[in-house]
Design a protein around this motif. Sequence first.
Motif, PDB file in Angstrom:
ATOM      1  N   ALA A  55       0.613  -1.389  -0.037  1.00  0.00           N
ATOM      2  CA  ALA A  55      -0.079   0.015   0.099  1.00  0.00           C
ATOM      3  C   ALA A  55       0.983   1.858   0.101  1.00  0.00           C
ATOM      4  CB  ALA A  55      -0.666   0.757   1.629  1.00  0.00           C
ATOM      5  N   THR A  56       2.025   0.851   0.796  1.00  0.00           N
ATOM      6  CA  THR A  56       2.608   2.189   0.288  1.00  0.00           C
ATOM      7  C   THR A  56       3.972   2.569  -0.314  1.00  0.00           C
ATOM      8  OG1 THR A  56       4.523   1.864   2.653  1.00  0.00           O
ATOM      9  CG2 THR A  56       2.563   2.411   3.567  1.00  0.00           C
ATOM     10  N   GLU A  57       4.478   0.885  -0.827  1.00  0.00           N
ATOM     11  CA  GLU A  57       5.706   1.499  -1.445  1.00  0.00           C
ATOM     12  C   GLU A  57       6.342   1.886  -1.197  1.00  0.00           C
ATOM     13  OE1 GLU A  57       4.511   3.763  -5.033  1.00  0.00           O
ATOM     14  OE2 GLU A  57       2.950   2.911  -5.912  1.00  0.00           O
ATOM     15  N   VAL A  58       7.032   1.291   0.522  1.00  0.00           N
ATOM     16  CA  VAL A  58       8.408   1.060   1.221  1.00  0.00           C
ATOM     17  C   VAL A  58       8.408  -0.580   1.163  1.00  0.00           C
ATOM     18  CG1 VAL A  58       8.694   1.450   3.688  1.00  0.00           C
ATOM     19  CG2 VAL A  58       7.469   2.689   2.100  1.00  0.00           C
ATOM     20  N   SER A  59       9.715  -1.035   1.082  1.00  0.00           N
ATOM     21  CA  SER A  59      10.102  -2.470   1.446  1.00  0.00           C
ATOM     22  C   SER A  59       9.871  -2.507   3.003  1.00  0.00           C
ATOM     23  CB  SER A  59      11.589  -2.430   0.844  1.00  0.00           C
ATOM     24  OG  SER A  59      11.872  -2.075   1.897  1.00  0.00           O
ATOM     25  N   VAL A  60      10.117  -4.439   2.307  1.00  0.00           N
ATOM     26  CA  VAL A  60       9.937  -4.757   3.540  1.00  0.00           C
ATOM     27  C   VAL A  60      10.661  -4.578   4.673  1.00  0.00           C
ATOM     28  CG1 VAL A  60       9.072  -6.994   5.114  1.00  0.00           C
ATOM     29  CG2 VAL A  60       7.424  -6.428   2.588  1.00  0.00           C
ATOM     30  N   LYS A  61      11.649  -3.976   3.965  1.00  0.00           N
ATOM     31  CA  LYS A  61      13.174  -4.507   4.937  1.00  0.00           C
ATOM     32  C   LYS A  61      13.010  -3.226   5.491  1.00  0.00           C
ATOM     33  CE  LYS A  61      18.029  -4.593   3.846  1.00  0.00           C
ATOM     34  NZ  LYS A  61      19.119  -4.692   2.915  1.00  0.00           N
ATOM     35  N   GLN A  62      13.131  -2.133   4.097  1.00  0.00           N
ATOM     36  CA  GLN A  62      12.604  -1.020   5.727  1.00  0.00           C
ATOM     37  C   GLN A  62      11.729  -0.493   6.472  1.00  0.00           C
ATOM     38  OE1 GLN A  62      15.174   2.251   5.023  1.00  0.00           O
ATOM     39  NE2 GLN A  62      14.406   2.247   6.889  1.00  0.00           N
ATOM     40  N   ILE A  63      10.987  -1.038   6.116  1.00  0.00           N
ATOM     41  CA  ILE A  63       9.195  -1.320   7.239  1.00  0.00           C
ATOM     42  C   ILE A  63       9.834  -1.893   8.809  1.00  0.00           C
ATOM     43  CG2 ILE A  63       7.290  -2.066   8.208  1.00  0.00           C
ATOM     44  CD1 ILE A  63       6.270  -1.769   4.750  1.00  0.00           C
ATOM     45  N   THR A  64      10.593  -3.217   8.713  1.00  0.00           N
ATOM     46  CA  THR A  64      11.293  -4.130   9.491  1.00  0.00           C
ATOM     47  C   THR A  64      12.477  -3.240  10.569  1.00  0.00           C
ATOM     48  OG1 THR A  64      10.789  -6.291   8.582  1.00  0.00           O
ATOM     49  CG2 THR A  64      12.039  -5.908  10.260  1.00  0.00           C
ATOM     50  N   LYS A  65      13.085  -2.273   9.372  1.00  0.00           N
ATOM     51  CA  LYS A  65      13.775  -1.658  10.144  1.00  0.00           C
ATOM     52  C   LYS A  65      13.333  -1.144  11.009  1.00  0.00           C
ATOM     53  CE  LYS A  65      17.902   0.704   8.869  1.00  0.00           C
ATOM     54  NZ  LYS A  65      18.935   1.358   8.223  1.00  0.00           N
ATOM     55  N   PHE A  66      12.361  -0.116  10.571  1.00  0.00           N
ATOM     56  CA  PHE A  66      11.394   1.023  11.510  1.00  0.00           C
ATOM     57  C   PHE A  66      10.864   0.667  12.603  1.00  0.00           C
ATOM     58  CE2 PHE A  66      10.018   3.280   7.366  1.00  0.00           C
ATOM     59  CZ  PHE A  66      11.486   4.493   7.347  1.00  0.00           C
ATOM     60  N   ILE A  67      10.769  -0.517  12.938  1.00  0.00           N
ATOM     61  CA  ILE A  67       9.885  -1.625  14.253  1.00  0.00           C
ATOM     62  C   ILE A  67      10.892  -1.690  14.562  1.00  0.00           C
ATOM     63  CG2 ILE A  67       8.910  -3.625  14.331  1.00  0.00           C
ATOM     64  CD1 ILE A  67       7.091  -3.383  11.425  1.00  0.00           C
ATOM     65  N   ARG A  68      12.199  -2.457  14.179  1.00  0.00           N
ATOM     66  CA  ARG A  68      13.642  -2.563  15.135  1.00  0.00           C
ATOM     67  C   ARG A  68      14.088  -1.140  15.418  1.00  0.00           C
ATOM     68  NH1 ARG A  68      15.063  -7.286  11.365  1.00  0.00           N
ATOM     69  NH2 ARG A  68      14.087  -8.906  12.190  1.00  0.00           N
ATOM     70  N   GLU A  69      13.661  -0.052  14.809  1.00  0.00           N
ATOM     71  CA  GLU A  69      14.379   1.205  15.690  1.00  0.00           C
ATOM     72  C   GLU A  69      13.564   1.347  16.924  1.00  0.00           C
ATOM     73  OE1 GLU A  69      14.871   4.166  11.684  1.00  0.00           O
ATOM     74  OE2 GLU A  69      16.664   2.694  10.983  1.00  0.00           O
ATOM     75  N   GLY A  70      11.997   1.167  16.539  1.00  0.00           N
ATOM     76  CA  GLY A  70      11.517   1.437  17.087  1.00  0.00           C
ATOM     77  C   GLY A  70      10.234   3.008  17.124  1.00  0.00           C
ATOM     78  N   ARG A  71      10.741   2.671  15.741  1.00  0.00           N
ATOM     79  CA  ARG A  71      10.094   4.546  15.327  1.00  0.00           C
ATOM     80  C   ARG A  71       8.575   4.126  15.021  1.00  0.00           C
ATOM     81  NH1 ARG A  71      13.492   6.732   9.950  1.00  0.00           N
ATOM     82  NH2 ARG A  71      11.699   8.119  10.785  1.00  0.00           N
ATOM     83  N   ILE A  72       8.690   2.680  14.538  1.00  0.00           N
ATOM     84  CA  ILE A  72       6.411   1.698  14.618  1.00  0.00           C
ATOM     85  C   ILE A  72       6.730   1.142  15.512  1.00  0.00           C
ATOM     86  CG2 ILE A  72       5.582   0.933  13.230  1.00  0.00           C
ATOM     87  CD1 ILE A  72       6.600   2.320  10.246  1.00  0.00           C
TER      88      ILE A  72
END
Length: 140
Positions: A55-72
Amino acid sequence: MSLSVSNCPRCGKLFAKGLHDICPSCVKEIDLQYEKCLKYLREHRKCTLQELSEATEVSVKQITKFIREGRISIDNNPNMSYACELCGASITTGKMCDNCRSGLLKDANHLKEDQARGQAQQSQEEKIGFNIKDRLQDRR
């Protein structure tokens, strides 16, 4: 005063190193991707990681990075999970699943026990052995 410059690992542009390891335009792009993800998650709480990526055209890798960084935070998103770094199992926190974590701890404990056994054996061997210099001194 020296200026540290580098090529951006994402786009290859030359930039002056500062707070980030990537160029300012890539930082802006990542921040925009982050905002897209947050906006979509607010509206679609039950989406999966794959749906969010599509939906956002953001890679799964980048989203996972956001999650691991605590941003999401995925606490309020029951269907959101990502892959364990070792085995690929679905997890919701950390970098490893419980099985991999316990296996790693078990291996670390075995290594610690092996080192302790090796030290004990070495100290025992030192007690058994003798020094030829000591025997020669006894003869005098």
